[in-house]
Scaffold this motif. Structure first.
Motif, PDB file in Angstrom:
ATOM      1  N   GLN A  86       0.768  -1.013  -0.036  1.00 50.88           N
ATOM      2  CA  GLN A  86      -0.088   0.066  -0.019  1.00 50.88           C
ATOM      3  C   GLN A  86       0.917   1.314  -0.130  1.00 50.88           C
ATOM      4  OE1 GLN A  86      -2.581   0.125   3.363  1.00 50.88           O
ATOM      5  NE2 GLN A  86      -4.156   1.476   2.227  1.00 50.88           N
ATOM      6  N   GLN A  87       2.075   1.240   0.707  1.00 48.68           N
ATOM      7  CA  GLN A  87       3.147   2.415   0.673  1.00 48.68           C
ATOM      8  C   GLN A  87       3.537   2.558  -0.775  1.00 48.68           C
ATOM      9  OE1 GLN A  87       5.623   1.913   3.957  1.00 48.68           O
ATOM     10  NE2 GLN A  87       4.615   3.665   5.272  1.00 48.68           N
TER      11      GLN A  87
ATOM     12  N   LEU B  71       1.572   4.926  -2.874  1.00 50.12           N
ATOM     13  CA  LEU B  71       1.243   6.302  -2.374  1.00 50.12           C
ATOM     14  C   LEU B  71       2.180   7.146  -3.057  1.00 50.12           C
ATOM     15  CD1 LEU B  71       0.996   5.950   1.550  1.00 50.12           C
ATOM     16  CD2 LEU B  71      -0.741   6.073   0.022  1.00 50.12           C
ATOM     17  N   PRO B  72       1.870   8.418  -3.157  1.00 54.22           N
ATOM     18  CA  PRO B  72       2.552   9.428  -4.106  1.00 54.22           C
ATOM     19  C   PRO B  72       4.015   9.659  -2.915  1.00 54.22           C
ATOM     20  CG  PRO B  72       0.436  10.209  -4.049  1.00 54.22           C
ATOM     21  CD  PRO B  72       0.702   8.851  -3.057  1.00 54.22           C
ATOM     22  N   THR B  73       4.870  10.114  -3.429  1.00 51.78           N
ATOM     23  CA  THR B  73       6.279  10.762  -2.583  1.00 51.78           C
ATOM     24  C   THR B  73       5.692  11.593  -1.515  1.00 51.78           C
ATOM     25  OG1 THR B  73       7.362  10.600  -4.458  1.00 51.78           O
ATOM     26  CG2 THR B  73       8.465  11.296  -2.692  1.00 51.78           C
ATOM     27  N   GLY B  74       6.328  11.162  -0.215  1.00 48.31           N
ATOM     28  CA  GLY B  74       5.925  12.079   1.111  1.00 48.31           C
ATOM     29  C   GLY B  74       4.746  11.574   1.739  1.00 48.31           C
ATOM     30  N   GLN B  75       4.079  10.776   1.272  1.00 44.35           N
ATOM     31  CA  GLN B  75       2.853  10.175   2.176  1.00 44.35           C
ATOM     32  C   GLN B  75       3.170   8.627   2.512  1.00 44.35           C
ATOM     33  OE1 GLN B  75      -0.669  10.186  -0.151  1.00 44.35           O
ATOM     34  NE2 GLN B  75      -0.917  12.211   0.295  1.00 44.35           N
ATOM     35  N   GLY B  76       2.567   8.614   3.603  1.00 44.96           N
ATOM     36  CA  GLY B  76       2.907   7.127   4.313  1.00 44.96           C
ATOM     37  C   GLY B  76       4.230   7.228   5.190  1.00 44.96           C
TER      38      GLY B  76
ATOM     39  N   ASN C  93       7.067   8.653   8.343  1.00 46.56           N
ATOM     40  CA  ASN C  93       6.648   9.199   9.630  1.00 46.56           C
ATOM     41  C   ASN C  93       6.846  10.768   9.609  1.00 46.56           C
ATOM     42  OD1 ASN C  93       6.713   6.590  10.569  1.00 46.56           O
ATOM     43  ND2 ASN C  93       9.053   6.374  11.066  1.00 46.56           N
ATOM     44  N   LEU C  94       6.125  11.077  10.703  1.00 47.37           N
ATOM     45  CA  LEU C  94       6.142  12.564  10.823  1.00 47.37           C
ATOM     46  C   LEU C  94       6.430  12.908  12.143  1.00 47.37           C
ATOM     47  CD1 LEU C  94       5.002  15.332   9.872  1.00 47.37           C
ATOM     48  CD2 LEU C  94       2.783  14.827  10.542  1.00 47.37           C
TER      49      LEU C  94
END
Length: 66
Positions: A50-51, A54-59, A61-62
């Motif tokens: 799933q990751q 995802l587009p770059t930057g999503q999924g 750690n923040l």
């Protein structure tokens, strides 16, 4: 003497039964652990797939501490 022999025999049968029960419980725990590991591996694989979509930057750690 026969009562004593019967008591000893009964004790041995009880101990063997308890040992068999413990062996069965251990085997069931092992099988459950293997099943749990398989589920975790499947979930990890699904999360990785799933990751990957995802587009770059999503999924990722923040850092919310800043």
């Amino acid at each position: 003497m026969s009562e004593m022999s019967a008591a000893i025999a009964q004790s041995l049968v009880s101990m063997r039964s308890a040992a068999t029960q413990q062996t069965m419980q251990l085997e069931m725990l092992k099988q459950n652990a293997k099943a749990d590991q398989a589920v975790v591996a499947m979930l990890q694989q699904a999360a990785e797939q799933q990751q990957a979509t995802l587009p770059t930057g999503q999924g990722g750690n923040l850092d919310v501490t800043v």
